[in-house]
Motif scaffolding. Structure first.
Motif, PDB file in Angstrom:
ATOM      1  N   ARG A   1      -5.075   7.586   3.697  1.00 35.66           N
ATOM      2  CA  ARG A   1      -3.782   7.416   3.021  1.00 35.66           C
ATOM      3  C   ARG A   1      -3.010   8.720   3.140  1.00 35.66           C
ATOM      4  NH1 ARG A   1      -2.059   3.716  -0.656  1.00 35.66           N
ATOM      5  NH2 ARG A   1      -3.340   1.886  -1.078  1.00 35.66           N
TER       6      ARG A   1
ATOM      7  N   SER B   1       7.255   1.183  -2.873  1.00 33.31           N
ATOM      8  CA  SER B   1       6.442   1.885  -3.862  1.00 33.31           C
ATOM      9  C   SER B   1       7.291   2.245  -5.065  1.00 33.31           C
ATOM     10  CB  SER B   1       5.835   3.163  -3.246  1.00 33.31           C
ATOM     11  OG  SER B   1       5.069   3.876  -4.192  1.00 33.31           O
TER      12      SER B   1
ATOM     13  N   GLN C   1       0.880   3.302   3.162  1.00 30.38           N
ATOM     14  CA  GLN C   1      -0.472   3.814   3.446  1.00 30.38           C
ATOM     15  C   GLN C   1      -0.482   4.966   4.438  1.00 30.38           C
ATOM     16  OE1 GLN C   1      -3.769   1.050   3.621  1.00 30.38           O
ATOM     17  NE2 GLN C   1      -4.938   2.368   4.980  1.00 30.38           N
TER      18      GLN C   1
ATOM     19  N   ALA D   1       0.964   8.237   0.522  1.00 34.01           N
ATOM     20  CA  ALA D   1       0.914   7.060  -0.357  1.00 34.01           C
ATOM     21  C   ALA D   1      -0.452   6.997  -1.029  1.00 34.01           C
ATOM     22  CB  ALA D   1       1.167   5.782   0.431  1.00 34.01           C
TER      23      ALA D   1
ATOM     24  N   HIS E   1       0.827  -1.213   0.000  1.00 30.78           N
ATOM     25  CA  HIS E   1       0.000   0.000   0.000  1.00 30.78           C
ATOM     26  C   HIS E   1       0.863   1.266   0.000  1.00 30.78           C
ATOM     27  CE1 HIS E   1      -3.807  -2.120   1.800  1.00 30.78           C
ATOM     28  NE2 HIS E   1      -3.120  -2.912   0.973  1.00 30.78           N
ATOM     29  N   GLY E   2       2.135   1.107  -0.379  1.00 28.00           N
ATOM     30  CA  GLY E   2       3.033   2.253  -0.336  1.00 28.00           C
ATOM     31  C   GLY E   2       3.316   2.729   1.077  1.00 28.00           C
TER      32      GLY E   2
ATOM     33  N   HIS F   1       5.651   3.526   6.406  1.00 20.77           N
ATOM     34  CA  HIS F   1       6.424   2.907   5.327  1.00 20.77           C
ATOM     35  C   HIS F   1       7.835   2.527   5.780  1.00 20.77           C
ATOM     36  CE1 HIS F   1       7.988   6.999   5.045  1.00 20.77           C
ATOM     37  NE2 HIS F   1       8.980   6.527   4.331  1.00 20.77           N
TER      38      HIS F   1
ATOM     39  N   THR G   1       3.047  -1.282  -6.935  1.00 20.23           N
ATOM     40  CA  THR G   1       1.963  -0.304  -6.940  1.00 20.23           C
ATOM     41  C   THR G   1       1.506  -0.021  -5.514  1.00 20.23           C
ATOM     42  OG1 THR G   1      -0.351   0.081  -7.602  1.00 20.23           O
ATOM     43  CG2 THR G   1       0.343  -2.204  -7.367  1.00 20.23           C
ATOM     44  N   ASN G   2       1.044   1.203  -5.266  1.00 23.96           N
ATOM     45  CA  ASN G   2       0.491   1.561  -3.956  1.00 23.96           C
ATOM     46  C   ASN G   2      -0.833   0.863  -3.674  1.00 23.96           C
ATOM     47  OD1 ASN G   2       2.610   3.276  -3.473  1.00 23.96           O
ATOM     48  ND2 ASN G   2       1.443   5.158  -3.733  1.00 23.96           N
TER      49      ASN G   2
END
Length: 376
Positions: A360, A336, A320, A363, A317-318, A325, A349-350
C-alpha cells in the motif's frame, strides 16, 4: 475476459521490463538469453499467482502467492519509474544515438535507479499493508438527526480480503481494534474473503467477538460473489452479524430514530441478486436520517436521488498503489475519505486489507470511526 486482459497486461509489463533492464543494458546474446529466461519465469509466477489460488485453495496458494504478489508489487513500480525515466531518455536520444558506450551507461544508470526506487517504494508499501490499520476519525453532520443520536459512533470496516496472504490473526487484530474503539455500531461494507467458507471460515470466526451497543451490520461486496456469496451470508449470520439485504432497520434513542439500510453490490446483478435501493427505503419515515451501507461508491448516485443522508462504502482501497488512484477516480465518485454528492454525504474507507500485492503506497489500511452530529 478479466483473465485474458490481466494476462495481456502482465505479459506487456514483463516485455517492457526485458527491453529496458535486459536488452538495453547487456552486450552479449548469452546474457540476454539468461535475462529473458528470468523475466519469463517471473511472468509465469505472476500469472500463476493471479489464477491458481481459486483452484488449489489458500493453504497451497500461499507458497507461491507470497513471492508472486511481492514481485508484482515491485514490478508495478519498476514499470512506473522506468516510464518516468523515458522523459530524460527521450531528451538525450540524439546525444547517445551514435555513442554505444554512452547509450549503455544511460541504460544501466536508469536500470539501477529504477531498481533502487521500486524496491524502496514497494518495501515501504509492504510495511504499510501488513501493519495495523490506522484509526481514521471523522465527524459528519446529518440533517434531522435527533440530539439523542449526537455522538453516535460507527466503525466502518471493509475489504478485509482474507485469503492466501491474510488469515485469522488479521481478523483478530481488526476485532480487537474495533472493540477498543467502543463504538455504537459496526458497519462491514463488503469484500471479506477471497475463498470459500470451507477454506476461510476459521479465519473469519473472530468476527463473532465484535462488540458494539447496536450490533454489527454487513452487506455484500463484489468478492463475496466470486467466493460464493450465499455461503458467506449464512456463515456471517451464524457468527451473529446482521445482513442488510436490500432492507433496513431502525435504531431508537428516546423519541429519536436513525435508519440503517443496506443494499447488495452492483456485481450481484450477474448473480440474480440485484441491488434494490427502493426496497431498502420503502415505507420509511423520511423525516428520520438514513445511513446506507453500499460496497461501491458509485452507488451513491442513486442514493443521492433518494436523498440518503450518508453512504458508507469501500471497494477502492484508496487506490492502494499510488498513482493508481487516478484510474480509480475515473470509475468511482469517491476514492478515499469524506465527500458530498448533492445533499448526500459519501464516506469511503481505504479498507483494512489489500487485494493482490501486499503493498500500500499513499493509501494506508484503515478502520474508520465516524461520529454523527446534528446539522447546525
Amino acid at each position: 475476459m478479466f483473465l485474458v486482459i490481466a494476462a495481456a497486461v502482465v505479459a506487456l509489463m514483463h516485455l517492457y521490463l526485458w527491453k529496458r533492464l535486459v536488452s538495453d543494458t547487456t552486450r552479449t546474446a548469452r546474457t540476454r538469453r539468461v535475462g529473458a529466461v528470468a523475466v519469463i519465469a517471473l511472468a509465469v509466477l505472476v500469472a500463476a499467482t493471479l489464477t491458481l489460488p481459486r483452484w488449489v485453495g489458500p493453504d497451497v496458494a500461499q507458497w507461491f502467492a507470497w513471492p508472486g504478489y511481492l514481485w508484482f508489487g515491485v514490478l508495478f513500480y519498476l514499470v512506473v519509474v522506468l516510464l518516468v525515466l523515458e522523459l530524460p531518455r527521450f531528451a538525450l536520444r540524439k546525444t547517445v544515438a551514435t555513442d554505444e558506450s554512452r547509450r549503455l551507461f544511460l541504460a544501466r544508470s536508469a536500470a539501477v535507479v529504477a531498481g533502487a526506487a521500486a524496491t524502496g517504494i514497494a518495501g515501504t508499501g509492504v510495511v504499510s499493508a501488513l501493519g495495523p490499520p490506522e484509526l481514521r476519525r471523522a465527524a459528519i453532520p446529518l440533517r434531522n438527526l435527533d440530539p439523542a443520536f449526537s455522538g453516535f459512533r460507527i466503525a466502518v470496516v471493509s475489504d478485509i480480503h482474507l485469503g492466501p496472504l491474510l488469515g485469522r490473526s488479521h481478523t483478530e487484530r481488526l476485532v480487537r481494534m474495533i472493540n477498543e474503539a467502543d463504538v455504537d455500531l459496526v458497519a462491514m461494507v463488503g469484500d471479506l474473503a477471497d475463498g470459500t467458507v470451507a477454506e476461510l471460515g476459521r479465519d473469519a470466526e473472530p468476527l463473532r467477538d465484535l462488540v458494539s451497543r447496536d450490533g454489527t451490520f454487513f452487506v455484500t461486496g463484489n468478492h463475496e460473489y466470486y467466493s460464493g456469496h450465499q455461503q458467506w451470508i449464512t456463515e456471517l449470520e451464524r457468527l451473529g452479524l446482521n445482513y442488510l439485504h436490500n432492507t433496513r432497520t431502525s435504531l431508537t434513542r428516546g423519541t429519536g430514530t436513525l435508519d440503517i439500510a443496506g443494499i447488495t453490490d452492483v456485481t450481484g446483478e450477474s448473480f440474480e441478486d440485484t441491488p434494490d435501493l427502493n426496497a431498502a427505503l420503502a415505507g420509511r419515515d423520511t423525516t428520520n436520517p438514513v445511513v446506507l451501507l453500499a460496497h461501491q461508491p458509485v452507488q451513491v448516485e442513486e442514493a443521492a436521488e433518494a436523498r440518503v443522508d450518508l453512504q458508507l462504502s469501500g471497494h477502492t482501497h484508496g487506490g492502494q498503489l499510488y498513482p493508481f488512484h487516478h484510474l480509480v477516480s475515473l470509475a468511482q465518485p469517491g476514492v478515499s475519505g469524506l465527500s458530498k454528492v448533492d445533499d448526500t454525504w459519501l464516506y469511503v474507507t481505504n479498507g483494512a486489507g489489500f487485494w493482490g500485492p501486499p503493498v500500500r503506497v499513499g493509501a494506508p489500511p484503515d478502520i474508520s470511526i465516524l461520529e454523527l452530529k446534528p446539522q447546525p
